[in-house]
Enzyme design. Structure first.
Site, PDB file in Angstrom:
ATOM      1  N   LYS A 239      10.007  10.306  33.499  1.00  0.00           N
ATOM      2  CA  LYS A 239      10.223   8.773  33.994  1.00  0.00           C
ATOM      3  C   LYS A 239       8.389   9.532  34.130  1.00  0.00           C
ATOM      4  CE  LYS A 239      10.174   8.717  37.674  1.00  0.00           C
ATOM      5  NZ  LYS A 239      10.946   8.335  38.765  1.00  0.00           N
TER       6      LYS A 239
ATOM      7  N   CYS B 280      14.033  11.604  36.743  1.00  0.00           N
ATOM      8  CA  CYS B 280      13.071  11.655  37.446  1.00  0.00           C
ATOM      9  C   CYS B 280      11.635  12.577  36.604  1.00  0.00           C
ATOM     10  CB  CYS B 280      12.729  12.931  38.542  1.00  0.00           C
ATOM     11  SG  CYS B 280      14.885  12.587  39.442  1.00  0.00           S
TER      12      CYS B 280
ATOM     13  N   TYR C 219      14.572   0.877  41.473  1.00  0.00           N
ATOM     14  CA  TYR C 219      13.651   1.688  41.237  1.00  0.00           C
ATOM     15  C   TYR C 219      13.366   2.229  39.858  1.00  0.00           C
ATOM     16  CZ  TYR C 219      14.868   4.359  45.851  1.00  0.00           C
ATOM     17  OH  TYR C 219      15.662   4.534  46.519  1.00  0.00           O
TER      18      TYR C 219
ATOM     19  N   GLU D 194      -5.951   8.711  56.049  1.00  0.00           N
ATOM     20  CA  GLU D 194      -6.721   9.339  57.627  1.00  0.00           C
ATOM     21  C   GLU D 194      -6.059   7.914  58.198  1.00  0.00           C
ATOM     22  OE1 GLU D 194     -11.127   8.425  57.718  1.00  0.00           O
ATOM     23  OE2 GLU D 194     -11.207   8.355  55.126  1.00  0.00           O
TER      24      GLU D 194
ATOM     25  N   CYS E  80      18.152  13.818  36.077  1.00  0.00           N
ATOM     26  CA  CYS E  80      16.553  14.533  36.766  1.00  0.00           C
ATOM     27  C   CYS E  80      15.896  14.866  35.569  1.00  0.00           C
ATOM     28  CB  CYS E  80      16.967  15.619  37.382  1.00  0.00           C
ATOM     29  SG  CYS E  80      14.924  15.790  38.847  1.00  0.00           S
TER      30      CYS E  80
ATOM     31  N   GLU F 286       9.729   0.156  38.106  1.00  0.00           N
ATOM     32  CA  GLU F 286       9.406   2.129  37.579  1.00  0.00           C
ATOM     33  C   GLU F 286       9.133   1.896  36.122  1.00  0.00           C
ATOM     34  OE1 GLU F 286      11.473   5.401  38.548  1.00  0.00           O
ATOM     35  OE2 GLU F 286      11.073   5.456  40.627  1.00  0.00           O
TER      36      GLU F 286
ATOM     37  N   HIS G 256     -11.659  12.878  56.021  1.00  0.00           N
ATOM     38  CA  HIS G 256     -12.641  11.669  55.633  1.00  0.00           C
ATOM     39  C   HIS G 256     -13.371  11.886  54.855  1.00  0.00           C
ATOM     40  CE1 HIS G 256     -15.143   7.582  56.044  1.00  0.00           C
ATOM     41  NE2 HIS G 256     -16.076   8.413  56.029  1.00  0.00           N
TER      42      HIS G 256
HETATM   43  P1  NDP Z   1      19.314   0.075  41.705  1.00  0.00           P
HETATM   44  O1  NDP Z   1      20.696  -0.420  42.427  1.00  0.00           O
HETATM   45  O2  NDP Z   1      17.511   0.293  43.065  1.00  0.00           O
HETATM   46  O3  NDP Z   1      19.251  -1.800  41.544  1.00  0.00           O
HETATM   47  C1  NDP Z   1      19.726  -2.298  40.777  1.00  0.00           C
HETATM   48  C2  NDP Z   1      19.070  -4.023  40.612  1.00  0.00           C
HETATM   49  O4  NDP Z   1      20.255  -4.330  39.284  1.00  0.00           O
HETATM   50  C3  NDP Z   1      18.870  -3.792  41.707  1.00  0.00           C
HETATM   51  O5  NDP Z   1      17.637  -5.386  41.357  1.00  0.00           O
HETATM   52  C4  NDP Z   1      20.602  -5.194  40.899  1.00  0.00           C
HETATM   53  O6  NDP Z   1      20.075  -6.889  42.025  1.00  0.00           O
HETATM   54  C5  NDP Z   1      19.859  -5.235  39.808  1.00  0.00           C
HETATM   55  N1  NDP Z   1      21.506  -6.003  39.634  1.00  0.00           N
HETATM   56  C6  NDP Z   1      22.307  -5.795  39.189  1.00  0.00           C
HETATM   57  N2  NDP Z   1      23.932  -6.352  38.673  1.00  0.00           N
HETATM   58  C7  NDP Z   1      23.235  -7.367  38.216  1.00  0.00           C
HETATM   59  C8  NDP Z   1      23.136  -8.604  37.045  1.00  0.00           C
HETATM   60  N3  NDP Z   1      24.293  -8.549  36.694  1.00  0.00           N
HETATM   61  N4  NDP Z   1      22.401  -9.700  36.375  1.00  0.00           N
HETATM   62  C9  NDP Z   1      21.105  -9.208  36.997  1.00  0.00           C
HETATM   63  N5  NDP Z   1      20.477  -7.968  38.050  1.00  0.00           N
HETATM   64  C10 NDP Z   1      21.648  -7.361  38.436  1.00  0.00           C
HETATM   65  O7  NDP Z   1      19.523   0.925  40.845  1.00  0.00           O
HETATM   66  P2  NDP Z   1      18.678   0.974  39.597  1.00  0.00           P
HETATM   67  O8  NDP Z   1      19.853   1.519  38.598  1.00  0.00           O
HETATM   68  O9  NDP Z   1      16.994   1.504  39.628  1.00  0.00           O
HETATM   69  O10 NDP Z   1      18.140   2.976  39.877  1.00  0.00           O
HETATM   70  C11 NDP Z   1      19.434   3.377  40.609  1.00  0.00           C
HETATM   71  C12 NDP Z   1      19.749   4.777  41.254  1.00  0.00           C
HETATM   72  O11 NDP Z   1      18.811   5.726  40.307  1.00  0.00           O
HETATM   73  C13 NDP Z   1      18.815   4.571  42.442  1.00  0.00           C
HETATM   74  O12 NDP Z   1      19.653   3.489  43.515  1.00  0.00           O
HETATM   75  C14 NDP Z   1      18.232   5.600  43.614  1.00  0.00           C
HETATM   76  O13 NDP Z   1      18.982   6.039  43.891  1.00  0.00           O
HETATM   77  C15 NDP Z   1      17.775   6.011  41.519  1.00  0.00           C
HETATM   78  N6  NDP Z   1      17.055   6.012  41.526  1.00  0.00           N
HETATM   79  C16 NDP Z   1      15.937   7.388  42.207  1.00  0.00           C
HETATM   80  C17 NDP Z   1      14.630   6.752  41.771  1.00  0.00           C
HETATM   81  C18 NDP Z   1      13.105   7.847  42.537  1.00  0.00           C
HETATM   82  O14 NDP Z   1      13.590   8.000  43.495  1.00  0.00           O
HETATM   83  N7  NDP Z   1      11.971   7.460  42.359  1.00  0.00           N
HETATM   84  C19 NDP Z   1      13.957   6.515  40.390  1.00  0.00           C
HETATM   85  C20 NDP Z   1      15.254   6.068  40.042  1.00  0.00           C
HETATM   86  C21 NDP Z   1      16.711   6.061  39.540  1.00  0.00           C
HETATM   87  P3  NDP Z   1      20.476  -6.616  43.023  1.00  0.00           P
HETATM   88  O15 NDP Z   1      19.523  -5.873  44.418  1.00  0.00           O
HETATM   89  O16 NDP Z   1      20.825  -8.740  43.791  1.00  0.00           O
HETATM   90  O17 NDP Z   1      22.110  -5.612  43.471  1.00  0.00           O
END
Ligand code: NDP
Length: 447
Positions: free
Chosen positions: A54, A51, A180, A441, A46, A184, A436
């Site tokens: 970022k 977090c 995510y 709102e 984080c 982002e 407002h």
């Molecule tokens: P996520 O699990 O959210 O997303 C992973 C993405 O990668 C999905 O779109 C997935 O596709 C895709 N993917 C996985 N494997 C492959 C592959 N071999 N080829 C192509 N695409 C692939 O993971 P993140 O890494 O984005 O984030 C991890 C965690 O970190 C989040 O779940 C969250 O808990 C935390 N986080 C929270 C944030 C916040 O609160 N703002 C910010 C950043 C991270 P598919 O959907 O098809 O499986």
């Protein structure tokens, strides 16, 4: 048997990220002797590479849009290019400052910081460098790390950890993933003038309310992001100017760099959990409501348990564990109704059920109220994506989900989460006088 050179503690915490720090300090405040083991920098994902830095980059990238709005508000700012080396340098300095604050806080709390990677010798002892630590209780809070999919050339790509260490951002980037981190960073980089192509094999932001995701996607497109859906990466290779990604439809896409944002996984390597008899399920450590593993005195919190991988959840799990084990106030973390935000531009924030999840659970009882409009701040610039506010209602118009895309949505949904936690109905929202002019709102005026 106590080894001659062993240091003994009531609690040994492995991992000084959000969950581990919270647990260690809370346990110490209850009078426990506590050591915390950390091989990287105190603060964890984080603070060091997640977090916080970022969000600073999000602020940095949003300045471009504010400058572009200048002329419409009577500030004739000429077009300027961002200096991403300056932004990254300033972000790293702030991370250094926060790292120092966290170390000082451990010191003040009387927690012993042991630097190095911990490895279980048995169920009671850990080896850290040359030292052996014995814990009456042990807490595993080692967090997670980015996944690199098995893909030819995957080692040529960056992962999110690497982005914070770059000297400057590249001029173009292919981002693989639709979650995510991918979304982002796509917005951060686009806001800083980087040409971004995002490769999404299924959907953007799977699991979020689809209508709201469509609004986020529309906003991302408006900012010039290229999102290619329904294709997967097959291989990554080097070119004279950067990287080439081969895609499942036979096409290729090139950029100066590639980011793999394909999920995160618990960081178990090197822990030697087998020596302690701690069971794993796939890549994660399962725990019960007390955060207890299958071994009675070994607990785990945060991303290593791979449930809701968010900082505030890990912090609460850590404190609940410490209060229960060392204080007189046993309690469990409530994993229901956890609000979350995706700091895309436009921002998405949500608490409760998506329309799809609500319809699956409650069928025809579900009613949806929503509003799409351009916020007043966009009236003069006449650009920018509309806001999208949505309430998902269930039986007796109880608010099951509250979703928002637009300015300050994380700040607004944080407060809405209190109302949902109290079981608010649409009538409760409607009874609240509107403030407002504001964006939120609409939550108390829409039909
Ligand atoms: P996520 O699990 O959210 O997303 C992973 C993405 O990668 C999905 O779109 C997935 O596709 C895709 N993917 C996985 N494997 C492959 C592959 N071999 N080829 C192509 N695409 C692939 O993971 P993140 O890494 O984005 O984030 C991890 C965690 O970190 C989040 O779940 C969250 O808990 C935390 N986080 C929270 C944030 C916040 O609160 N703002 C910010 C950043 C991270 P598919 O959907 O098809 O499986």
């Amino acid at each position: 048997m106590v080894h001659q050179d062993e240091r003994c503690f009531d609690l040994v915490v492995v991992g000084a990220g959000s969950g581990g720090l919270a647990a260690a300090k809370r346990a110490a405040s209850h009078g426990a002797s506590v050591a915390i083991v950390e091989g990287g920098r105190v603060g964890g994902t984080c603070v060091i590479r997640g977090c916080v830095p970022k969000k600073l980059l999000v602020y940095g990238s949003a300045v471009g849009e504010q400058l572009a709005d200048g002329p419409s508000y009577g500030w004739p700012v000429p077009p300027v290019a961002p200096q991403t080396h300056v932004l990254l340098d300033h972000v790293r300095r702030e991370v250094d400052r926060l790292n120092g604050i966290h170390e000082a806080a451990l010191n003040r709390a009387g927690v012993v910081l042991v630097r190095g990677w911990g490895r279980f010798l048995d169920a009671q002892r850990l080896l850290v460098g040359e030292q052996v630590l014995r814990g009456e209780t042990i807490l595993i809070a080692v967090g997670g790390q980015p996944v690199r999919p098995h893909l030819p050339g995957a080692e040529l790509a960056l992962v999110s950890d690497d982005l914070f260490l770059l000297e400057r951002f590249p001029s173009s980037m292919v981002i693989i993933g639709g979650g995510y981190i991918a979304c982002e960073f796509a917005c951060i980089l686009r806001g800083l003038g980087v040409a971004v192509t995002q490769i999404v094999r299924r959907q953007l932001l799977r699991g979020f309310d689809r209508g709201c995701v469509a609004s986020v996607e529309a906003g991302m497109m408006e900012k010039g992001l290229v999102v290619r859906k329904g294709v997967s990466p097959q291989a990554i290779s080097s070119t004279t100017t950067g990287r080439r990604v081969e895609l499942s439809d036979g096409s290729t896409v090139e950029a100066e760099a590639v980011l793999l944002a394909t999920g995160r996984t618990p960081r178990l390597d090197g822990l030697n959990l087998a020596a302690a008899g701690v069971a794993v399920a796939g890549p994660r450590i399962p725990v019960d409501g007390d955060q207890r593993t299958n071994v009675a005195h070994i607990f785990a919190v945060g991303d290593v348990t791979d449930r809701i991988n968010l900082t505030p959840v890990a912090v609460d799990e850590g404190r609940a564990f410490a209060d229960s084990r060392f204080g007189q106030t046993p309690r469990h973390t409530d994993h229901s109704l956890v609000a979350s935000a995706v700091f895309t531009q436009p921002e998405l924030a949500t608490v409760g059920l998506s329309e799809e999840a609500a319809r699956q659970r409650h069928g025809d009882q579900v009613r949806v109220c929503e509003a799409r409009f351009r916020s007043l701040s966009r009236a003069l610039p006449k650009t920018g994506s509309p806001c999208h506010l949505k309430l998902v209602l269930g039986l007796q118009e109880r608010v099951l989900g509250c979703h928002m895309v637009g300015e300050h949505s994380a700040e607004i949904i944080q407060m809405a989460a209190i109302a949902l936690g109290m079981g608010a109905t649409k009538a409760d929202f409607d009874r609240t006088m509107a403030l407002h002019p504001s964006i939120s709102e609409e939550f108390v005026t829409m039909g």
